[in-house]
Design an enzyme around this catalytic site. Structure first.
Site, short mmCIF file in Angstrom:
data_model
loop_
_atom_site.label_atom_id
_atom_site.label_comp_id
_atom_site.label_asym_id
_atom_site.label_seq_id
_atom_site.Cartn_x
_atom_site.Cartn_y
_atom_site.Cartn_z
N HIS A 1 -11.80 11.02 -8.65
CA HIS A 1 -10.76 11.07 -9.68
C HIS A 1 -9.58 11.97 -9.28
CE1 HIS A 1 -13.78 8.96 -12.00
NE2 HIS A 1 -12.80 8.60 -12.83
N GLU B 1 -13.43 0.34 1.16
CA GLU B 1 -12.29 0.52 0.27
C GLU B 1 -12.21 -0.60 -0.77
OE1 GLU B 1 -8.21 2.12 1.54
OE2 GLU B 1 -7.88 -0.04 1.34
N CYS C 1 0.82 -1.22 0.00
CA CYS C 1 0.00 0.00 0.00
C CYS C 1 0.84 1.26 0.00
CB CYS C 1 -0.96 0.00 1.18
SG CYS C 1 -2.23 -1.27 1.05
#
EC number: 4.-.-.-
Length: 148
Positions: free
Chosen positions: A78, A130, A37
């Site tokens: 985005h 998530e 991550c």
């Protein structure tokens, strides 16, 4: 969007409003302990905002759904979350864009707006999924001695 049932917060408010939204965003967790991550990667976050209150505004809303979407979706969709330096930090782990921190920061954004409204709604929780198998819920500590 899939219809989901979210964990509920017990409360005594007359109205409870829930707004779902999806946010496509990238992030990285700037610490070695984050493993993979640590690299920039993206998610389609599924967000649920729970707002409650006893009074409606002059339009008959607890809060307008469009405002909630503007505060979160329009800001983060985005984007790379780490680029929002006014919200997240690469230096302080309390401000890394982990799912937990994202949920807390979203709650802070919503609650800050709600505190400006004359009908005094409050954000009870933010649910942030998530991945299909991982989610976090942020609920602020409440003073149990206060009567809602």
């Amino acid at each position: 969007m899939l219809q989901q049932i979210y964990p509920q917060v017990p409360h005594s408010y007359q109205y409870e409003l829930n707004k779902d939204m999806q946010i496509a965003a990238a992030h990285y967790i700037p610490t070695v302990s984050a493993g993979k991550c640590r690299q920039v990667h993206g998610h389609t976050y599924f967000i649920n905002v729970t707002v409650a209150g006893n009074e409606l505004d002059d339009s008959g809303f607890l809060v307008n759904f469009q405002i909630l979407k503007k505060l979160l979706h329009d800001k983060y969709d985005h984007t790379v979350l780490n680029d929002h330096k006014e919200v997240f930090s690469d230096e302080d782990s309390n401000h890394f864009p982990t799912t937990e921190v994202v949920a807390r920061k979203m709650w802070e954004t919503i609650e800050q707006h709600l505190q400006t409204l004359p009908n005094s709604p409050t954000c009870l929780q933010i649910f942030v999924r998530e991945t299909p198998t991982s989610y976090c819920i942020y609920r602020p500590k409440r003073d149990c001695s206060k009567n809602e």
